[in-house]
Scaffold this active site. Sequence first.
Site, short mmCIF file in Angstrom:
data_model
loop_
_atom_site.label_atom_id
_atom_site.label_comp_id
_atom_site.label_asym_id
_atom_site.label_seq_id
_atom_site.Cartn_x
_atom_site.Cartn_y
_atom_site.Cartn_z
CG ASP A 39 -2.06 0.81 1.11
OD1 ASP A 39 -2.28 1.43 -0.17
OD2 ASP A 39 -2.47 1.53 2.22
CD GLU B 105 -1.75 5.84 3.49
OE1 GLU B 105 -2.51 6.60 3.13
OE2 GLU B 105 -2.29 4.58 3.80
CG ASP C 21 -1.88 2.37 -4.04
OD1 ASP C 21 -1.49 3.19 -3.14
OD2 ASP C 21 -3.00 1.93 -3.98
CE1 TYR D 82 -7.17 4.53 8.05
CE2 TYR D 82 -5.28 4.88 6.54
CZ TYR D 82 -6.45 4.84 6.66
OH TYR D 82 -7.21 5.07 5.69
CG ASP E 214 -4.71 0.83 5.04
OD1 ASP E 214 -5.65 0.52 5.64
OD2 ASP E 214 -4.27 1.86 4.62
#
Length: 374
Positions: free
Chosen positions: A33, A35, A89, A155, A159
């Site tokens: 993942d 961010e 992503d 968090y 994920d």
Amino acid sequence: MSIASPSYHWIDTPQALDDACEKMTGASVIALDTEFFRENSFYPVPALIQFACDETAYLIDPLATDCTPAFKAMLENGPTKLLHASSEDLDVFQRWAGVLPTPLIDTQVAQGFLSENPGMGYQKLVEFWTGETLPKEETRSDWLERPLSEAQCCYAALDVIYLLEVWSQQADKLHTFGRLRWVEQECQAIVSQAQVDSADQWFTRQRQLWRLTPRQIEAYRQMTTWREGETRQRNLPRNWLVSDKVLFAIAEAMPKNRFELAKVEGVKPPLVKKEGDALLALVKQAHACPDDALPAAWPDPARPPFKPLFKALKKAITAQANELGVAPEMLMRRRDIEQLVMQSLAHEPLTLPVGWRGECLNPSLTHVLQEESK
């Protein structure tokens, strides 16, 4: 594993990243993942990269360390890489690592083959398959701040940790339904598409092309292609340079000088001053384009003969989707149906679906096209 305090390791040096990659040796599946921040740039700014192959997550700080050869090799080869709603992503990995993760499984795509909700978000997906409710408070966090809070790190870790459990259950169902190959083909197509520069095809996203003449369509095509190049070079969001709406209005007006350009609705003085010459030059090129080199006219989707054929094809696709228990858009997107209609009306070679879609749809699509052509 506790949702309140998942296990994770922070990585901010090349050596720590290589050590984490070493621990992935022998893994068959790795969850990934990212961010990122993209509010004021064309390209995403990587803020965090997460990965896991078990109940421990690794959080890479891309502000502190570059991608290493070991991590790049892991992305390109070896284990299956899991991502959820992967399109942005993939942009991040392409920018930070210089490669795309392959082989790829997108769990949102996989869910589309198992239900009639192809756009299920990650929190709902986790709840659907595990019964767990993940925290949502950090969704809109500033991921570029340092240090990240404990809540942010937890968090981010969840994920990827839960992605592994979701895919484990999805894969069992897909195998039972005989659809695992479909998902693999679809995800490979996503990776292949991400490798293609589609700057010159941006104009086809416009839903109102039928309102333009072929020469106006050519002007709009040239301007959107120019904007794609400029926004990438300047690293600006598309709308910060000029919006689709304004480019469409310019194509409708086909201005020949700055005075006419300034009168186009939505065109502001700064745009005329900074980009006016470039836009007018593109319109001029469209004016000079030979007739036989212009794009085809786009038929009005609300009128015959386009509308009846579109509806007949859509009906056949929906019937097949209902039989499979999936959303119709999983079988064929509206844009692809429109393209097929236009090819049929123009008596051009048909771009019928291939792979698993062709197996499911081509007999019924061919039948509809033959019936409608009588």
